[in-house]
Motif scaffolding. Structure first.
Motif, PDB file in Angstrom:
ATOM      1  N   VAL A 272       0.880  -1.169   0.000  1.00 48.10           N
ATOM      2  CA  VAL A 272       0.000   0.000   0.000  1.00 48.10           C
ATOM      3  C   VAL A 272       0.911   1.210   0.000  1.00 48.10           C
ATOM      4  CG1 VAL A 272      -1.754   1.283   1.271  1.00 48.10           C
ATOM      5  CG2 VAL A 272      -1.801  -1.224   1.271  1.00 48.10           C
ATOM      6  N   ASN A 273       0.833   2.032  -1.028  1.00 46.94           N
ATOM      7  CA  ASN A 273       1.725   3.189  -1.081  1.00 46.94           C
ATOM      8  C   ASN A 273       1.169   4.342  -0.249  1.00 46.94           C
ATOM      9  OD1 ASN A 273      -0.188   4.598  -2.689  1.00 46.94           O
ATOM     10  ND2 ASN A 273       0.673   3.724  -4.562  1.00 46.94           N
ATOM     11  N   GLY A 274       1.989   5.361  -0.070  1.00 46.65           N
ATOM     12  CA  GLY A 274       1.595   6.484   0.776  1.00 46.65           C
ATOM     13  C   GLY A 274       0.372   7.210   0.273  1.00 46.65           C
ATOM     14  N   SER A 275       0.274   7.359  -1.030  1.00 47.84           N
ATOM     15  CA  SER A 275      -0.878   8.057  -1.605  1.00 47.84           C
ATOM     16  C   SER A 275      -2.171   7.304  -1.309  1.00 47.84           C
ATOM     17  CB  SER A 275      -0.686   8.221  -3.112  1.00 47.84           C
ATOM     18  OG  SER A 275      -1.823   8.818  -3.704  1.00 47.84           O
ATOM     19  N   GLN A 276      -2.132   5.967  -1.451  1.00 46.05           N
ATOM     20  CA  GLN A 276      -3.334   5.166  -1.187  1.00 46.05           C
ATOM     21  C   GLN A 276      -3.702   5.223   0.295  1.00 46.05           C
ATOM     22  OE1 GLN A 276      -5.611   3.406  -3.238  1.00 46.05           O
ATOM     23  NE2 GLN A 276      -6.618   3.542  -1.239  1.00 46.05           N
ATOM     24  N   LEU A 277      -2.698   5.143   1.185  1.00 46.30           N
ATOM     25  CA  LEU A 277      -3.007   5.220   2.608  1.00 46.30           C
ATOM     26  C   LEU A 277      -3.572   6.597   2.945  1.00 46.30           C
ATOM     27  CD1 LEU A 277      -2.830   3.565   5.266  1.00 46.30           C
ATOM     28  CD2 LEU A 277      -0.733   4.817   5.758  1.00 46.30           C
ATOM     29  N   GLY A 278      -3.100   7.637   2.268  1.00 42.92           N
ATOM     30  CA  GLY A 278      -3.662   8.965   2.469  1.00 42.92           C
ATOM     31  C   GLY A 278      -5.139   9.001   2.124  1.00 42.92           C
ATOM     32  N   LYS A 279      -5.515   8.342   1.035  1.00 40.23           N
ATOM     33  CA  LYS A 279      -6.932   8.260   0.658  1.00 40.23           C
ATOM     34  C   LYS A 279      -7.716   7.481   1.709  1.00 40.23           C
ATOM     35  CE  LYS A 279      -5.861   8.409  -4.299  1.00 40.23           C
ATOM     36  NZ  LYS A 279      -5.882   7.652  -5.575  1.00 40.23           N
ATOM     37  N   ASP A 280      -7.086   6.439   2.257  1.00 39.13           N
ATOM     38  CA  ASP A 280      -7.754   5.650   3.296  1.00 39.13           C
ATOM     39  C   ASP A 280      -8.005   6.496   4.543  1.00 39.13           C
ATOM     40  OD1 ASP A 280      -7.465   3.547   1.527  1.00 39.13           O
ATOM     41  OD2 ASP A 280      -5.665   2.758   2.497  1.00 39.13           O
ATOM     42  N   TYR A 281      -7.046   7.329   4.896  1.00 34.23           N
ATOM     43  CA  TYR A 281      -7.215   8.208   6.055  1.00 34.23           C
ATOM     44  C   TYR A 281      -8.309   9.240   5.796  1.00 34.23           C
ATOM     45  CZ  TYR A 281      -3.687   7.003   9.540  1.00 34.23           C
ATOM     46  OH  TYR A 281      -2.986   6.382  10.543  1.00 34.23           O
ATOM     47  N   THR A 282      -8.369   9.738   4.585  1.00 33.26           N
ATOM     48  CA  THR A 282      -9.435  10.674   4.227  1.00 33.26           C
ATOM     49  C   THR A 282     -10.797  10.004   4.366  1.00 33.26           C
ATOM     50  OG1 THR A 282      -7.946  11.810   2.691  1.00 33.26           O
ATOM     51  CG2 THR A 282     -10.314  12.182   2.411  1.00 33.26           C
ATOM     52  N   GLN A 283     -10.855   8.741   3.969  1.00 36.59           N
ATOM     53  CA  GLN A 283     -12.087   7.967   4.105  1.00 36.59           C
ATOM     54  C   GLN A 283     -12.448   7.787   5.584  1.00 36.59           C
ATOM     55  OE1 GLN A 283     -11.826   4.126   2.237  1.00 36.59           O
ATOM     56  NE2 GLN A 283     -13.829   3.442   2.968  1.00 36.59           N
ATOM     57  N   LEU A 284     -11.449   7.494   6.411  1.00 40.54           N
ATOM     58  CA  LEU A 284     -11.710   7.326   7.844  1.00 40.54           C
ATOM     59  C   LEU A 284     -12.187   8.629   8.462  1.00 40.54           C
ATOM     60  CD1 LEU A 284     -11.674   5.875  10.529  1.00 40.54           C
ATOM     61  CD2 LEU A 284      -9.192   6.207  10.637  1.00 40.54           C
ATOM     62  N   ARG A 285     -11.589   9.736   8.085  1.00 43.97           N
ATOM     63  CA  ARG A 285     -12.033  11.026   8.617  1.00 43.97           C
ATOM     64  C   ARG A 285     -13.492  11.278   8.258  1.00 43.97           C
ATOM     65  NH1 ARG A 285     -11.079  13.976  12.701  1.00 43.97           N
ATOM     66  NH2 ARG A 285      -8.838  14.282  12.283  1.00 43.97           N
ATOM     67  N   SER A 286     -13.879  10.899   7.056  1.00 53.25           N
ATOM     68  CA  SER A 286     -15.283  11.060   6.645  1.00 53.25           C
ATOM     69  C   SER A 286     -16.200  10.199   7.497  1.00 53.25           C
ATOM     70  CB  SER A 286     -15.439  10.695   5.161  1.00 53.25           C
ATOM     71  OG  SER A 286     -14.684  11.569   4.339  1.00 53.25           O
ATOM     72  N   LEU A 287     -15.763   8.966   7.807  1.00 52.27           N
ATOM     73  CA  LEU A 287     -16.566   8.095   8.672  1.00 52.27           C
ATOM     74  C   LEU A 287     -16.734   8.715  10.049  1.00 52.27           C
ATOM     75  CD1 LEU A 287     -15.235   4.477   7.921  1.00 52.27           C
ATOM     76  CD2 LEU A 287     -17.383   5.503   7.170  1.00 52.27           C
TER      77      LEU A 287
END
Length: 590
Positions: A272-287
């Motif tokens: 999982v690259n940094g950019s993808q994990l960044g998107k995952d964190y953005t998703q978690l913040r939305s949750l």
């Protein structure tokens, strides 16, 4: 509140034999000093003569002054925080956590747990797959193992106060045997790189949270980032179930996602690259924003490993996408491989300096993408691979630990999370009998004496002319802070020095400038017993440190030094010096 990391940072498995006094270290940075009591010295403890090494003498008089006008850094009140290894679920120590309510946490402005609306545990499951390396995972289901939130038919006991559960001695002995056996299993899994699963029930989460809440601790829970969709994005369905369950209990929790994501290829066969994990964190913040209880919850990450070249690239990709999403950027650091460490390793200044280089690398990335963003060292230990008995839990390991605290504070790192309070290895602060180890006493003194304001020091006479072709590294480490406001033994305006002497000769320090002719209180820590630097016991100003009884810490009594006296620092020691009544402008106010 004091931070307990990950599912982890939330508490210490504390059976009846775990002294309430031990919780003093884990209390909030602010409340810690305010609630500390100093019991009278128990028993007749004879002062022990400090052995002098042959030929030892002070060759250089060092002049030391401190800039008392303004601090160079101000760190968090929670600067020294703790984590627990998730192995406490696997080896049974979690079952010894006391059932508690939150009535004691009056600073939080809430009633007891018994007054909160009860709800049944969620039927959905939080599954986390993978491993449990010795470098503690930050979550109750760390990346690498499975942690399931399953239905529990046991409701929390309604208690009006914090009560410590009493366990018969035979139960504790059986638990210690079980933990020792599990230690061997975990080591075997670690070296074979194959890991079994564990289950964290809703009841376990309840016990964990209520223990933390009752003890005045703040829980940081790291969700599993290894659950991926076919397109490699994060599958958040399981995390959402856990968030809803925690919200139904009104649990005040901060959050993370994943642990050492730069190593995922070895866990799930894909990276999982940094950019993808960044998107995952953005998703978690939305949750989190969808759930009222957590709409303003703190979020930390990405909790990367040692910042080598590929890890720095990972962090850059993460910061481009999610730099504004996290409240602090986190990473981990372990100095040496515990399987090959030697006691002399802890005396090498080159090893102590490796952390500075890592800090600079992290700061460079943050200054590019999010200037001013707070940095946490969210997993630190002297050794990796679980550490080594009589080494990473010895007096010698304290040189690395105390220098880590001083170095991080002086460079503006906001929080450091120590791995760990109790686990299956040898990096912990207390042993399996809950006896404090040397790093515990260091940490306790740090909490009692050191405030968040860092001061600049000025020294003369410290440097020697290097020989041709040889670099002379500093073996005398000196740090200065305002004395903790919460220690009522000292008036505001006092200053605390802490000093590490790695020389094999004693050093003499003369206080100058604003510190001249002031009364000083000495707290000198030395190994106790015949094992020397390998010792797991310490003495303070010649008095051995040990629990008075299961619930009482000993008095940490200073040795007063007359005004103007030269400080004599014994070889291979660590010490704290409170310079009283300096009336330092930087230290008068919070």
């Amino acid at each position: 509140s004091k931070l307990i990391r990950g599912f982890l940072l939330s508490g210490m498995p504390c059976p009846s034999s775990c002294p309430p006094g031990l919780l003093a270290l884990m209390a909030p940075g602010l409340a810690l000093m305010a609630t500390f009591s100093l019991p009278s010295q128990a028993g007749d403890r004879r002062a022990l003569p400090v052995e002098k090494l042959p030929g030892v003498k002070g060759r250089t008089l060092i002049l030391l002054d401190v800039n008392t006008k303004s601090p160079v850094r101000i760190i968090s009140e929670n600067f020294l925080s703790l984590q627990l290894d998730p192995s406490i679920i696997h080896d049974g120590w979690l079952d010894f956590l006391s059932n508690r309510s939150s009535a004691k946490s009056t600073t939080r402005g809430r009633g007891s747990t018994g007054e909160k609306k009860k709800s049944k545990p969620n039927k959905n499951q939080q599954r986390e797959r993978g491993r449990l390396p010795s470098r503690a995972q930050p979550s109750p289901g760390p990346d690498g193992r499975r942690a399931d939130i399953v239905r529990s038919d046991i409701a929390l006991d309604k208690q009006k106060g914090c009560k410590i559960a009493q366990h018969p001695d035979i139960m504790l002995e059986l638990q210690r045997e079980k933990a020792a056996q599990m230690h061997l299993v975990l080591l075997k899994e670690q070296f074979s790189n194959t890991y079994s699963n564990l289950t964290l029930t809703a009841r376990s989460l309840d016990k964990l949270y209520n223990f933390a809440d009752c003890s005045g601790l703040h829980l940081i829970f790291a969700l599993n980032a290894l659950r991926r969709n076919p397109n490699n994005s994060w599958n958040s369905s399981n995390a959402l179930s856990l968030l809803k369950y925690s919200a139904s209990k009104k649990y005040n929790i901060s959050w993370e996602l994943g642990n050492e994501p730069n190593n995922y290829r070895t866990l799930i066969g894909r990276s999982v690259n940094g950019s993808q994990l960044g998107k995952d964190y953005t998703q978690l913040r939305s949750l989190l924003q969808l759930i009222r209880t957590y709409s303003r919850a703190h979020l930390y990450g990405p909790n990367i490993g040692r910042p080598r070249k590929n890890v720095i690239a990972f962090l850059e990709g993460f910061m481009k996408v999610a730099g504004g999403t996290v409240d602090a950027v986190t990473w981990q650091h372990y100095y040496i491989d515990g399987r090959v460490a030697k006691v002399t390793d802890f005396l090498k200044t080159r090893l102590l300096d490796t952390l500075s280089d890592q800090i600079r690398k992290i700061q460079k990335v943050l200054n590019t993408y999010t200037p001013g963003k707070k940095i946490w060292l969210e997993g630190v230990g002297t050794t990796s691979a679980g550490g080594m008995n009589n080494l990473s839990d010895s007096y010698a390991a304290g040189f690395l630990w105390l220098n880590t605290l001083g170095l991080l504070a002086s460079q503006g790192i906001d929080v450091v999370v120590r791995h760990s309070f109790l686990d299956h290895g040898h990096n912990h602060l207390v042993d399996q009998n809950f006896n404090p180890l040397p790093d515990y006493w260091l940490s306790l003194l740090y909490k009692r004496l050191i405030g968040p304001k860092v001061l600049a020091i000025h020294v003369a006479g410290l440097q020697r002319k290097p020989r041709p072709g040889r670099v002379i590294r500093d073996k005398l480490r000196i740090y200065a802070h305002c004395t903790s406001y919460h220690n009522h033994n000292y008036v505001r305006g006092s200053i605390t020095l802490y000093i590490i002497n790695l020389h094999r000769s004693r050093k003499k320090i003369k206080l100058a400038g604003t510190l001249r002719d002031k009364t000083v209180h000495q707290y000198l820590l030395q190994p106790y017993g015949k094992d020397g630097l390998h010792s797991k016991l310490v003495q303070l100003n010649g008095q051995p440190l040990a629990m008075v009884d299961d619930g009482t810490l000993p008095e940490l009594k200073p040795r007063p030094l007359r005004a103007g006296r030269t400080l004599v620092i014994p070889p291979l020691t660590m010490s704290f010096y409170v310079v009283k009544n300096v009336n330092a402008l930087a230290c008068r106010y919070r």
